[in-house]
Design an enzyme around this catalytic site. Sequence first.
Site, PDB file in Angstrom:
ATOM      1  N   ASP A 120      -4.851   9.108  15.938  1.00 47.24           N
ATOM      2  CA  ASP A 120      -5.212   8.815  14.551  1.00 47.24           C
ATOM      3  C   ASP A 120      -5.836   7.426  14.440  1.00 47.24           C
ATOM      4  OD1 ASP A 120      -5.524   9.507  11.897  1.00 47.24           O
ATOM      5  OD2 ASP A 120      -3.552   8.758  11.295  1.00 47.24           O
TER       6      ASP A 120
ATOM      7  N   GLY B 203       4.625   7.317   3.016  1.00 44.89           N
ATOM      8  CA  GLY B 203       5.424   6.500   2.135  1.00 44.89           C
ATOM      9  C   GLY B 203       4.834   5.123   1.933  1.00 44.89           C
ATOM     10  N   PRO B 204       5.445   4.305   1.060  1.00 44.29           N
ATOM     11  CA  PRO B 204       4.915   2.975   0.738  1.00 44.29           C
ATOM     12  C   PRO B 204       5.216   1.941   1.816  1.00 44.29           C
ATOM     13  CG  PRO B 204       6.943   3.366  -0.470  1.00 44.29           C
ATOM     14  CD  PRO B 204       6.635   4.645   0.260  1.00 44.29           C
TER      15      PRO B 204
ATOM     16  N   GLY C 242       0.824  -1.203   0.000  1.00 44.58           N
ATOM     17  CA  GLY C 242       0.000   0.000   0.000  1.00 44.58           C
ATOM     18  C   GLY C 242       0.854   1.247   0.000  1.00 44.58           C
TER      19      GLY C 242
ATOM     20  N   GLY D 209       0.898   4.917   1.984  1.00 49.76           N
ATOM     21  CA  GLY D 209       0.359   5.761   3.037  1.00 49.76           C
ATOM     22  C   GLY D 209       0.807   7.200   2.884  1.00 49.76           C
TER      23      GLY D 209
END
Length: 584
Positions: free
Chosen positions: A389, A276-277, A271, A273
């Site tokens: 979060d 970063g990946p 994925g 984000g």
Amino acid sequence: MRIDVGGIFRLYSHDLKKNAIWSVEWESSEDKCVPKGLCGLNSYCVLIDLEPHCRCLPRFESVNLGNQTSGCERNFVADACKNRNENFTYTMEELESTWEDDSYMSLRLSDKDDCIQGCLEDCDCEAVFFDGTNCRKQRLPLRFGRRDKGTSERAFIKVGVPTKPDTDPRIVQPGSKKKAHKWIWIGTAIGAALLVMVLCISSYLLRRKLFSGETNPMIENEMLEWMESDRSTGDVKGLQNDGKMGNNLTVFRYASVVAATTNFSEENKLGQGGFGPVYKGKLVTGREIAVKRLSRCSGQGTSEFKNELILISELQHTNLVHLFGFCIHGEERMLIYAYMPNKSLDYFLFDSTRAMLLDWTKRFNIIEGIAQGLLYLHKYSRMRVIHRDLKASNILLDEYMKPKISDFGLARIFTHNELEANTNRIVGTYGYMSPEYAMEGIFSIKSDVYSFGVLVLEIISGRRNSSFYIADHVLNIVGYAWELWKEGRGLELMDPTLKDSCTEDQLLRCFQVGLLCVEENAADRPSMSDVVSMLTTETISLPLPTRPAFITIRNVIVSDISISRRELQIISVNGLSNTTVAGR
């Protein structure tokens, strides 16, 4: 035939004669303490004159004296395990009781004293259960306890004792496991203190060098030299030439990570984000890992790396994601996690096909697991942590669909006496932020409670929090749920795929708890300790929710948000996020 209020299943008979009364012909148990949930967390049930009463663990006290189901909490400072002095130590109190098995470690031991000593030396261990052959270590909170004099198992609870050191071999004294001569003990203590001082200074200098924020960070050769000089601190793990540092974290070589991820191939990409990946990797040992590769040009990524590495390495709980270690190479920053084969909660929850794999039992267990993880962060960890979060994409699922809270880059550490904090830099995810945080920058443990409430409503409905429409308005999930609750149509929030597996009373209870968590006033929201009790104890009556803080939006496209002259950083906008939903 019915289940009575106390949880006992009874068969009644009734004589047809006038004024006859119902009499009990059979009951599932004569022990009224057998039903689970009569007493709250960290308390156990005892029979007095055949009636159940709740008692707290030794050196614990009731959270609410007027409500015996509220559970109990410590009356001593929990972090004393690492800060012993001559006026305070730990010992173990024995109880003839049984508890739900939620152990994190089980050892085959035949000596009770070895079992006790092992817990005293382990700061994560807060209780042990010994049956003559097995020693099970467990963390708080303890659940579903009852006194059982007939059991062969014995429970030993770790408690803090304000006393000077004595000769009790079960009490751990610095530098000594068993009773030793006075001068040997003193010499060992002095040596241990000097060693700790050297390690602390070395750790401080290393951390300062790693996280100084300089434009020219540590290059790989310097990291390798450090690893070579620090090999004695632990065994080498992972690929060849990887090193070990404090908190059981592995320092991975860049070559190790490249090999594990097949040079960060697209096939291994899980994925993308905000920072970063994320890539899947496999070590030569066969262990699967997830590599979070922070973006080189992201200032937030560097901050997240510092925060997440320092913070999550100190946290250990079955409902928190496990961090193996990290890698620094030039300007590269990478975090190495345990791989979660079932990806993240939103991967299943918001897909109409995959959502059918989440029946109600799985969803309730996920809700409870997230609640337990937050309770640990807020109350039982060595430091109070505010996640800031919490959302569906930050809940990972292991092979058993057990939830793991992840992504601690935005988290903040509070002291246990600190109630709230204020910030001008508001970070988080739109739709999950509490009103006092979004509008005023005030955050506390109740901010996480609000996010949890939104997440519970999403789990029940199987829909994102901004996907509800009434006429020409767009309601978030909190507003939509409130409208249904007011009209007594709570079951209409339920994901249609749950129709055959749903327990209606339990679902509506979760619905009500979710609404209580999103109350507009932070002080009116329950603590996570209360939430866990409300979810797991069906005999607790719930207060009625009041009108929550929700927003009605006419336009769903959000490009820029400015709140009350403060800088609002939207790290990800729910529904408009650039994150690809996948496992890590």
